[in-house]
Write an enzyme that holds these catalytic residues in place. Structure first.
Site, short mmCIF file in Angstrom:
data_model
loop_
_atom_site.label_atom_id
_atom_site.label_comp_id
_atom_site.label_asym_id
_atom_site.label_seq_id
_atom_site.Cartn_x
_atom_site.Cartn_y
_atom_site.Cartn_z
N HIS A 20 -27.29 -13.25 -61.56
CA HIS A 20 -28.62 -12.90 -60.94
C HIS A 20 -28.73 -11.46 -60.10
O HIS A 20 -29.60 -10.66 -60.31
CB HIS A 20 -29.36 -13.96 -59.80
CG HIS A 20 -29.63 -15.04 -60.76
ND1 HIS A 20 -31.06 -15.47 -60.69
CD2 HIS A 20 -28.97 -16.09 -61.28
CE1 HIS A 20 -31.29 -16.59 -61.48
NE2 HIS A 20 -29.99 -16.97 -61.86
N ASP A 118 -36.51 -12.81 -56.74
CA ASP A 118 -35.35 -13.28 -57.74
C ASP A 118 -36.03 -14.68 -58.37
O ASP A 118 -36.81 -15.39 -57.31
CB ASP A 118 -34.06 -13.84 -57.15
CG ASP A 118 -33.20 -14.20 -58.66
OD1 ASP A 118 -32.71 -13.41 -59.49
OD2 ASP A 118 -33.14 -15.58 -58.42
#
Ligand code: UDP
Ligand code: UDP
Length: 476
Positions: A20, A118
């Protein structure tokens, strides 16, 4: 750079895990390239060394444009959660500390043009995002096909007669998402979603599926030529009506700030020297990503397969999920005889390597990957054919994308990495199939050109970023 000198001021909130963090920082670097100021809000403490190293490299590479703010997490008792995965524990800890974020964001809000979260923060930050005076976005670091699957989960759940059906009941033998030519078989669905009972992954996915609609847009590391069908289905409202615009800003390129050797003993120097000595296209690069440990039962056959395939290899192996915990030598697992055969034919390391540099080296002719989306976009960027061996999560869904686009092979009968041990002979045969397949090479080179066009001056990525910055300016 002061906020008034910048074209826009964007806050970025990453979650956890290199899969990520890496693309998220590449996205931040993209906005920096177009003159934005970035505030990076970092959840502390971080899980892995690789993550903390990368953040320091990023911040020190842009001393005038990037400000870092610590988001100090409230520690949690790991036994509260039904997980032994430190990354999942981190997501949960971030979720339960998220109220502290309001304070941080409100201190910045006067100057903010946009806020990018995110995807793992989707549901916890919905109420915060709704109260911001600037637009807010989600960054989704997997394929458009996987995003479609997640978005479609809410449709499947809503069409089930039960009030709160379990995913194992509303996901049938195949999932046919409108707008897609090929369906997703149940066997490709992330296995945690189908487990009986409830687990953090399941809760997160079901909740996020609905909440994805509540943002101003979703950034995704993909592009038209790689996933045109999925991007169109998402943006035409076929997958789910009312979804925010999906911006295919991929492929996100590796940046200078990553070019810092992150291994504690610095292995990239001699790896590159070794690669320099190998013939063009002759080396198989093997890595199952940043958070997949290879099971002890599988390691031996992996070694046998690599020895037998007849190519040189660079094998990056993890024996533990989190890098800080690596304590055992590979020789302890393989035994000295097998280990010396491995060393005759190739190179094996346990450190975190610079994958982009490896994939970009002319000696590398094929990649055995778990099918993490970053690895896939990186291999496409460098024009290296791939053999995927999905280990969990989104990796079978991603593998289907590479198969459709013709840039790689996916031996479906290998199953997930946690299922039956794949024998050395089979591994060797499939590696040979990938290395000898001319049509894969042609396809992946075409895709490499398309990837570079998308990321080039005037390409789709630039068009999206410039348009957004203009929109943000109008809001001020
Ligand atoms: N990566 C790397 N060196 C390693 C392992 C991983 O540079 O030794 C990078 C890789 O280039 C990619 C990311 O870490 O950008 C891994 O993301 P991916 O989506 O492929 O898989 P994950 O690690 O999340 O399973
Ligand atoms: N996971 C978890 N708790 C669970 C189930 C899954 O923490 O009860 C984590 C798992 O460790 C993995 C992630 O959720 O990192 C995604 O699940 P995946 O489908 O990859 O799990 P697997 O295929 O290994 O069951």
């Amino acid at each position: 750079m002061s906020v008034s000198e910048a074209v826009a001021h964007v806050a970025f909130l990453p979650s956890a895990g290199m899969g990520h963090l890496n693309p998220f920082l590449r996205l931040a670097a993209l906005f920096l390239r177009y003159g934005c100021k970035v505030t990076l809000i970092i959840a502390k403490p971080m899980v892995s060394l690789a993550e903390s190293n990368l953040i320091s490299c990023f911040c020190s590479s842009f001393p005038h444009q990037v400000t870092q703010i610590d988001f100090n997490l409230i520690p949690m008792d790991p036994t509260t959660f039904n997980t032994n995965d430190p990354f999942y524990l981190q997501y949960e800890t971030i979720r339960s500390s998220v109220h502290l974020l309001s304070e941080i964001l409100s201190s910045l809000s006067k100057t903010l043009s946009a806020c990018i979260f995110d995807v793992l923060l989707t549901s916890p930050v919905v109420s915060i995002a709704e109260n911001l005076s600037c637009p807010s976005y989600i960054f989704f670091p997997s394929s458009a096909r996987m995003l479609s699957f997640i978005a479609f989960v809410s449709v499947l759940a809503a069409s089930h007669p039960a009030a709160q059906p379990h995913p194992s009941t509303f996901i049938g033998d195949v999932v046919q998402i409108p707008g897609f030519t090929s369906s997703i078989p149940r066997s490709s669905v992330p296995s945690a979603l189908l487990l009986q009972g409830s687990n953090p992954f399941q809760r997160m996915l079901v909740e996020d599926s609905l909440n994805l609609m509540k943002f101003n847009g979703i950034f995704i590391n993909s592009f038209e030529e790689l996933e045109g069908e999925a991007l169109a289905a998402l943006n035409d409202g076929k997958v789910v009506k009312g979804l925010s615009p999906v911006y295919g800003i991929g492929p996100l390129m590796a940046c200078k700030f990553e070019n810092v050797d992150q291994g504690p003993r610095g292995c990239m120097g001699w790896i590159l020297e070794w690669l320099d000595e190998q013939a063009e296209g002759s080396v198989v690069y093997v890595s199952l990503g940043s958070r997949t440990e290879t099971r002890k039962e599988q390691i031996r056959d992996m070694a046998l397969g690599l020895i037998e395939c007849g190519y040189s290899f660079l094998w990056v192996v993890k024996l533990k999920r989190v890098d800080r915990e690596e304590d055992e030598g590979l020789e302890d697992v393989l035994g000295s005889e097998l280990m010396s055969k491995v060393r005759e034919k190739g190179v094996v390391v346990k450190e975190f390597v610079n994958q982009m540099e490896i994939l970009g080296h002319p000696a590398v002719g094929g990649f055995v990957s778990h099918g993490g989306w970053n690895s896939i976009t990186e291999t496409v960027w460098e024009g290296v054919p791939v053999l995927t061996w999905p280990q969990g999560g989104d990796q079978k869904i991603n593998s289907e994308c590479i198969r459709i686009s013709g840039v790689g092979i996916w031996p479906e009968d290998w199953g997930w990495g946690s299922q039956d041990v794949v024998r050395g002979k089979e591994i060797s045969n499939r590696i040979k199939e990938m290395m000898n397949n001319e049509s894969l090479r042609v396809k992946v080179n075409e895709m490499k050109k398309a990837a570079r066009n998308a990321a080039d001056v005037g390409g789709s990525c630039e068009v999206f970023v410039k348009r957004l910055i203009e929109d943000w300016k109008k809001n001020i």
